[in-house]
Structures are given as C-alpha cells and as structure tokens.
Design an enzyme around this catalytic site. Structure first.
Site, short mmCIF file in Angstrom:
data_model
loop_
_atom_site.label_atom_id
_atom_site.label_comp_id
_atom_site.label_asym_id
_atom_site.label_seq_id
_atom_site.Cartn_x
_atom_site.Cartn_y
_atom_site.Cartn_z
N ARG C 130 0.82 -1.21 0.00
CA ARG C 130 0.00 0.00 0.00
C ARG C 130 0.87 1.27 0.00
O ARG C 130 0.70 2.15 -0.84
CB ARG C 130 -0.87 -0.03 1.26
CG ARG C 130 -1.85 1.08 1.45
CD ARG C 130 -2.52 0.90 2.82
NE ARG C 130 -2.95 -0.48 3.01
CZ ARG C 130 -4.13 -0.94 2.60
NH1 ARG C 130 -4.99 -0.12 2.06
NH2 ARG C 130 -4.44 -2.21 2.77
N THR C 131 1.81 1.33 0.92
CA THR C 131 2.66 2.51 1.04
C THR C 131 3.56 2.64 -0.19
O THR C 131 3.74 3.74 -0.73
CB THR C 131 3.53 2.40 2.32
OG1 THR C 131 2.66 2.28 3.45
CG2 THR C 131 4.40 3.63 2.49
N LYS C 160 25.92 -12.24 4.15
CA LYS C 160 26.65 -11.09 3.63
C LYS C 160 26.88 -10.04 4.72
O LYS C 160 27.98 -9.55 4.87
CB LYS C 160 25.91 -10.51 2.43
CG LYS C 160 25.94 -11.45 1.22
CD LYS C 160 25.20 -10.86 0.04
CE LYS C 160 25.27 -11.77 -1.19
NZ LYS C 160 24.40 -11.31 -2.26
N ARG C 181 11.51 1.80 3.88
CA ARG C 181 10.72 1.12 4.90
C ARG C 181 11.63 0.15 5.60
O ARG C 181 12.32 -0.64 4.93
CB ARG C 181 9.59 0.35 4.22
CG ARG C 181 8.77 -0.50 5.16
CD ARG C 181 7.68 0.33 5.78
NE ARG C 181 6.62 -0.45 6.36
CZ ARG C 181 5.38 0.01 6.49
NH1 ARG C 181 5.05 1.21 6.04
NH2 ARG C 181 4.45 -0.71 7.07
N HIS C 209 6.11 6.89 11.12
CA HIS C 209 5.56 6.76 9.77
C HIS C 209 5.03 8.14 9.41
O HIS C 209 3.82 8.36 9.29
CB HIS C 209 4.44 5.71 9.77
CG HIS C 209 4.00 5.29 8.41
ND1 HIS C 209 4.61 5.70 7.25
CD2 HIS C 209 2.97 4.51 8.01
CE1 HIS C 209 3.99 5.16 6.21
NE2 HIS C 209 2.99 4.45 6.65
#
Lengths: 384, 384, 384
Positions: C130-131, C160, C181, C209
């Site tokens: 969605r974001t 890694k 994010r 957020h």
C-alpha cells in the site's frame, strides 16, 4: 468416433443500432456523453441483474471526435475486460483491427506516446511473470507507466484481512487502470463492480483468462487469414485447460467452423462445451487419431498436460503426457498453410525440432499477446 | 614467497583491419549492413564451434552514420556481454571512453533521452538487488524503460518445466535487451545463442559476472590514471571469488602489470589463473605480508571471505576472516596515490575508519558500475 | 471519565527570521546558497548533538528564484522526512498548500513532468504494498522514475551482513531520493545521516511513519476546513497504533483542539502522549461512550485492533475487537459536517454500510496520501 454436425447458425444479430446495442443497462465511466444517448445509460455496477447478462460492452461515444462513428452504430466503448464471453464477433473484429495497428506501432514507432501520462497497476495476487511482463511491455510500448505488485496478497494478509473491494478502492486512487490476477474465480468481476476505473482480468483462478482467449483467436486470423470456415484441432488436456475451453467458446461465434478434440481419455473435453457448441450449430468431433486430424486442420492447437491436476496418480499423468506429441511426423502430414499453436509454457508435447518449421506459430502467438494487450489498454484508456 | 616474473608480453595484435577483426563467423543482429562488409557475416549462433572462440565482438558498421569509423577499422559492434574474456584491450578502452561520457551525462544531463523508447527486461532467476538496481538505474538514467522480474524461476517452475530457451523466446518478444542473472554457469551463453536481441550476463552462478570485471578495471584506470605498469594486490578470498579471478584475467591484457596475491592459506588463488598469468608474461607473487604489499601497490583490492563457502568449518572461516584486515595501519603504509577497492558488500575486512580516507575508492567503484552499465546498454542498443 | 483541560498554549513562536529558524546547525544538501546565509550552515550529519534536536528543517534559499521568499523569512528547505515531530505548524501549512496544488495537477494535468529525470529508490526491508504503491504513483504522476525493491533485506542477508550505511551509500549512487521502509526503529534517521540525497521514512518498525501522520492532518483540514478549534475522537487501539500517537502529537500544534480517547481497556492511550498533550495545554478526555463522543466530534478517527499484538490471548483480542464499531448508529448521531477517518486496512471496525455515507472519508484520506507524497517528493527534489 462420435460426431455432431449442424449447419452453422448465424451471428451478427445485434448491434444494428445503438438502441439494440444498449439493451443492457449500463454505466459509462467516461465523462463525455452526447445528449442524444444519455437516456440509455443506467447503472449496472451495483445491480443484481448484472450477472445474468451476456455482453457487458458499452455503447456510447467516447468523445466528440467519435460522434460520427457512434451515429453510424458502429462505435463501442469497452469498460472492463472480464471474460471471453463478453465479446461478440463485431467487437472481436474491431479489437483485432486495433491490435494490428499496434503491431505496426511496435515495429516502426519506437517511443510511441499514445498512453503517456497513464498509469497501470498490475495487481497480482499470485505470480504470473509471463502474463505480467506482457501487460507491462504493452503499457510501456505505448508510453504508459506501470505500478507493479506481485504480492498483492499482502494487502489482505491473514492478520489484516482487508477485502478485495477495499484494496481496489485504494489502488484505483493511485492508477488509471488495474490489471488483476487472482486465485479466486469471480474476483475480477467483483473488482470491476467496485472500481471506477477499468479492470482487466489477467486470470482469476480456474475462472477466466480472456486476454489469452483473444490472442488465440487473433493468432488464428493472422496466421490463416480468416475465422469463418476453419478447421481446428484441440489437442492434449481438454478437461483442465481453460484456454481450450475459451477458444472453443469464441470459435462458436464464427461461421462454418469445425472443431476436433484429440485428448487422452482421462482429460477429455467436458460435456458442457460440447453441448454449447451443438446448441450453436458448431460441428465437432472427438478423435483418437492425431495424424488424421492434423492432416485436415488449419490449426493444431496443442496444450500441456498439467501434472498438478493428477495429484498422486503419476502413472496416469505419464500415460496421458506421452499420448499425443506434435513432432516432425505430425508436421509431415499437415497442410502447407496450417499452423501449430500452443499457449505456452511447453514441456515436450511439441518437440523442439518443430520450432524451426515456419508453421510453428507458438512464439508468434505469444507475441500477439503483446499486440492484443496494447489494443485493450488503448481501447480502455483512450477509446477507439 | 614464490615468484613469477616475465617481461610483459604484447597485446594489441588484432583489430588492425576489419578483416582481421572478423576472423570469427558472426551474425549481425542489427539490420543495416553496408554492402562492402556483408561478406564477412555468417551465423555463429547455432554453431558448435562457437564455444572455442575467444572474442565474440562483432565487426561491422552500426548504421550509415558510422561508416566512416568503420572504414577506419576502429568501429566494433557489441552483440552480447557474456564473459570478461570476450573483451580485449581495444574494446575495453573504447567501452571506458563511453563510460566516461556516461559519467558526464549522469552528472549534467538530467532526463537524458538517449535510450528513449527502449525496453530492458531484467530476468533474474535469483535475487541480486544490488546488481539489478544498478542496471535499472543505468537504463533509466538514459531515458529507457524497464521490465523487472526477480522471480524468473517461476517461468520454469517444477510443474511447468519450461526451458530457458523458450523463456528467452517469449521475453525477447516483450523487450529490446535482456539482462539476465542465473544460478547456472553457462546460462547466459545459452540465452545469447537463442535471443535475437542483446543479452547481458548479470552473473550466472559460479560462472561469469563480466560487468563487475569491467567496472573494476574501469575504476583502476579512473583512479590511477593508467593500466599499464600498475601493481595490484588482490587480498582475501582468492579461491572462491570470481571477481578477483576475472580481474586477474583482464589485467593480463595490459603491459608490465604486477599482481600480488595475499590470502589465508585455505582460500589461495588457484593454479589455473597463476598459470594463465605466467603464460601471458604477467609477473605475480604470493605474499603473507599485507603491509609490505600495501606499501608497494597502486591498488589494494580487498574481498570478503565468503562464510557460505566454509560449510560447517566455522573455525576455518573465523581464522581466515580475521587474517587480513584493511585498517588505518594499512592505510598508513600505502602510497598517497594508491587506492583501496572492494566489490561490496563489505563485512569487516575493511574497517569503517578507512571510509573517510580519500583513498577509499569502493563506493566510487560501485558508482562506476552505473557508468559501465550505461555504456554497455548504449553500445548494445544504439551502437558506438 | 477522566478529564484534563487547559487553555490552549500558543505556538508559532519560531521562524520569525531565518536566524531563529536556524538555531540548529545544519547542512544544506542543495548546492546553491546565497552568500548572506552561508554563515548559518554547519554540518549536523555527523554530529552527536543531532539526536537531541527538535526540528530538522533547513532554512535556506533553494535557488536564486526563491531569494525573495527567503528574505521574507517564510521559505524553508526540506532535507529529509524522518519523523512527524520535525514539522511545526508553519511547515505543515506550507506542505498542505503544495499538496493541494498536487491535487490539481493529478486531476487536470496528465503527464505532468515536474520531476522528469529524477529517480526515486523505494528501499523496502519489509513489504508494504500500500505505502509503496502510493509513493511510486506520486513519483510517476509527476513524471519521475522509480527503482523498486521489496526485498532490500537481501542486501544485508545473514551471510553477507552489509550495514545499512553501506547499502545507503550504494543506493544513493543510483538514485536521487530514497524512500525507505525498515523493520527497526531509528533506521530512517541512520539512513538520512549517511545519505547525501534526501531520505523519506516510509515507516521504521515501531518507530515513525511520518507521511501517514501528515496525510491524516491534511485530510482533517481538507474535510473540516480548519485545524484550530476542532474536536477529534481517537477510537480503537490507541496503545499500539503509531498512527494515532503521531496524530495526537501533530494536533497539539494547533489552537484550542480537544481530543477524546475511546478504546478498550487493554489498548488505552499511553501516559506519555497524555502527559505531552497536557504539557502543551491540549484538552483531552478518556471516554467509554462512543456514541456520545461521536455526537460531539468533528472527526471520528477509527483504528484497527491489531490481532498480532495480542499473541495467544485471542480472548482479549476478540473482546477488544467488537467493543467499538462505527456503524449506521454511530453515523446517525454524528454531525452533518463531521467525518469518519481510518488509516486502512479496515477489518470490521467500520461496517461497509458506512461506506456510502458522504461522511465516510477514509478512501479520500488514502487518496490524500498520494497528494502529500507528491508534495514531499516535489519539495525534497526541486524545492518550494
């Protein structure tokens, strides 16, 4: 060999005037509507009578420029692409004409900007890289842009539990058209009923995959030059393949078509399609002799035996799988103008030696998927 | 300390005329070919003799505008990028020149449209976000468009079983160039032999990763100002790292190069490369003294000890890992003009305190990957 | 019912001149700086004093054209978007003005090219479709381009082990702005301190957020027409929802605001926010009567009870979940001008019957997220 042969029934009954075209209450998404047709528009999107309809094609002028066409009764508006059944002969013909124009654009007009500024969301609830890349290429070849998601399930994950309808209402705020792949039959229709922007069904579970059906018929027309009067052999898994079922359905809209079913016993074509063809006056036969069928047909349409359908019965799968192979021997009896088609991916039901024969049409068929999708995106976003 | 020192052999033997350039039968994908060179073109794509070749570079004019260059014998055509070995000194130099132009474009020409209307498919059979983003950025910085898939394995999933060749034939219908990452050595070559559009190998398993090799050599040239006569220390995991192997290979094409190998005993450089260097007259040494090597070299090329190569022998891993660290002490003995390089990702084999020293070149090196990829995309799509 | 009512304190204290605006040592990323302000610029990016700061907004002229504005003391420069707390009343107002312009662009100016040639990297360490789609749509609606990754964790996979800082240094070489994010609180701030290009926090674990907070406040202003003097009911999970916490924080910047907390006992608003509001002179009440609160409020902000927060206590979850539902009954007591908001996804805490009421603002709210993100991208990339 069972047989069922009627003379072909006629089609082409509707669409003589926009009144008969518009016997379906409908909702025009596009904003401009000439005054003289506004009376025929009603909302079907929330109507419970919608499910029983046949065509969901819209009549109506897209914009002022097309008024003339509309007045002649031959301009349609496409709102959504949900199932093969929504298309009749006229609309198929019109789409194919646009697809052919798209072929020219793709080959000669690098950087075409027909859909510049339009944004397509590919909302895939299960991965289908082949289909997704085809749609995204179509959009980008016309200068459009793409928002991609292959994990749309995350929208409605267990913990969150968002409905498809809510997801659609969110995504339609970010894009101009939604191409959706879903795991549930009927999901595309639900999405289309919710969205105020066009929705294209890119496959909904065991349900429909209408753009595949369109590209198959388009390929036959491009390869053979006609759709009336053709002979088509459908080979392989006819029980589980939605491809061959949709193709049989669409072929029934044309005149004097003959269909041959060639399949292992365990995956025979189901009765519903046979009965439908019979009711439409389409001649069909079942056969166990691929060589004989191949020698008569314009199109040999091979399909993959889907292992996943056999569960633990690997023995049945292996038996079915090796039964009908298109190889050099089959090619040798085929007519010069005939073609071999396949929806891909292919396993070994067509041997690689066939690839170099000019009658091997399956990669051209895949490419035609691009042109059909370009055409649909163009028609849904900017009209005819 | 073992040692192997010859005087450097010469290079630069070929490419004096297009006849000598074109000793390899080849197939020009591009459509326009001046009449006077058409005789040298033959198909190698389906030829079994192809594997034994060295260079797969094409000679030929890209289009009319470049005729002049071609006639001068210094215009090549690049068809695919499959392995570091396909590049010789001249072609490296030519690519680097274009890469340098790309640096200018990226820094001064926002919204460049050199590749407008071109579509690159990134066909990744395993994720490699770093490499993928670098290629996609390169394409977009030049105005091109991208089709992305990081789950290309889905094409050929167990149930479906499509061959790589069939996938390539499908994807080439949707795009103008394919950038492929694969888990199997040799996959890129198979793809290139199938495709009628250019293919770039973005890593195929333990095989090749040629764009990494190119960006390493390009970085040395940009940082040190030359490639002939340089001293390079290769440090860390020399047994498993394809990066250092390819770099050693490419350095052998230049004059008077000296290579130092500095590695824990368990991950020493293998004999094949050492023998190859010796055969080419390249001087090399093995050393256990990083400080001494660092004080002499123009380039200290550090690599990560790859834990995944040690299996359950964590003890060996930990011993190897801590053995050679580039830190402030190493910096203190390095020459002022020398640089530290690393293919990234880095763990702790270079301490973060090194980052602020102007000789820390590894992030510039990563950025050079962008310029090299821009150059290759430009060369493969629109030519020199 | 506990109660806490002070007269509202004043805001709008700073920003009267650029000297007071710039009480924070700061580093201007943009290259052009008028001579007369250069003295106020210092580097905060590597400064340990940075954490204790409030506003991280930059003062400074973006370029010559804006000099006039700057001299008037009302032009800011935005460097990064990390947390809701960085915005004060003036900057909110300025951003909202730009967001409103973006709404006009999105509706009337198809194919806008404001950000043509700019490249945004969406670096998602956990999926949030969605974001991500909202940001990518925002970028593309303004003509910008996008590099996408939803498996950024692969950069720093176990084997890694690359640091976030190294990843950022690589990705900033490929793009002009990073939207990140992450699963760890504080990750966005670390990224911003490393990057030489702007970073937008698209959610960092239980942390911030900020774009959600901005779109919430923007929606209230657009729907109610003002922010001073409003009454807002926050309903549902007030303990775990960062959304409502950030919203309460931002509302404290306006005059004469009254906040009602309506939540099941187990997920009550925590004391820190209550104390903060009290310290700022914001009136707030806790209530168990949704109907009464709904009848008084301008905004009923409903939230989802997050099942994942309850672990194995499904009984507590089910009790909390059914406690406060916004349905037709709640609508019936709400004022005509009031609205229902929700950050989405919704489960059944708002019944679908509410959707058709014009006061259901949640899908408009989601759409406002697009405008806010367009505004932020515009401001970070090309300035005011």
């Amino acid at each position: 060999m069972s047989s069922c042969a009627f003379s072909a029934c006629t089609f082409h009954k509707t669409l003589k005037s926009h009144e008969s075209m518009c016997n379906k209450p409908s909702y025009l998404k596009k904003s401009f509507v000439p005054a003289d047709v506004s009376r025929v528009k009603m909302t079907w999107r929330n109507s419970m009578t919608w499910q029983q309809t046949g065509s969901r094609l819209q009549c109506g002028a897209l914009n002022g420029k097309n008024n003339l066409c509309f007045l002649k009764g031959n301009t349609f508006q496409l709102d959504d692409v949900i199932e093969a059944q929504q298309f009749d002969r006229e609309i198929l013909s019109a789409i194919f004409e646009v697809a052919h124009e798209m072929e020219t654009i793709e080959k000669t007009s690098r950087g075409n900007q027909l859909l510049k500024g339009y944004l397509m969301a590919t909302l895939f609830y299960e991965p289908s890289t082949r289909t997704r890349l085809s749609f995204e290429s179509a959009m980008k070849r016309l200068g459009g842009e793409v928002l991609t998601t292959e994990n749309a399930r995350e929208f409605s994950s267990a913990a969150k539990g968002e409905t498809l309808e809510d997801t659609i209402r969110t995504v339609e705020g970010y894009s101009d058209i939604i191409v959706m792949r879903h795991f549930e039959s009927g999901a595309a229709r639900r999405a289309a009923m919710t969205a105020n922007i066009p929705v294209i069904n890119a496959g909904d579970g065991p349900g429909e995959h209408p753009t595949q059906a369109l590209l198959d018929v388009y390929t036959i027309e491009r390869e053979i030059g006609k759709l009336d009067g053709i002979k088509v052999g459908l080979v392989g898994d006819l029980a589980n393949g939605r491809t061959v079922r949709s193709l049989a359905y669409l072929l029934s809209k044309f005149n004097d078509v003959k269909i041959y079913f060639v399949s292992p016993e365990v995956v025979k074509m189901k009765d519903d399609i046979k009965e439908y063809l019979t009711s439409k006056g389409i001649k069909w036969e079942e056969s166990v002799d691929l060589m004989e069928v191949a020698s008569k047909c314009d199109v040999v349409y091979q399909t993959r035996i889907q292992k996943e359908r056999f569960g633990e019965r690997i023995d049945l799968y292996n038996e079915a799988r090796g039964r009908y192979i298109v190889d050099r021997n089959v090619l040798s009896v085929m007519q010069k103008h005939a073609v071999v088609m396949h929806p891909l991916p292919r396993l070994d039901e067509i041997t690689v030696e066939v690839d170099e024969d000019p009658r091997a049409a399956y990669f051209r068929q895949a490419k035609n998927g691009l042109y059909i999708r370009m055409a649909l995106l163009k028609l849904l976003l900017v009209g005819w």
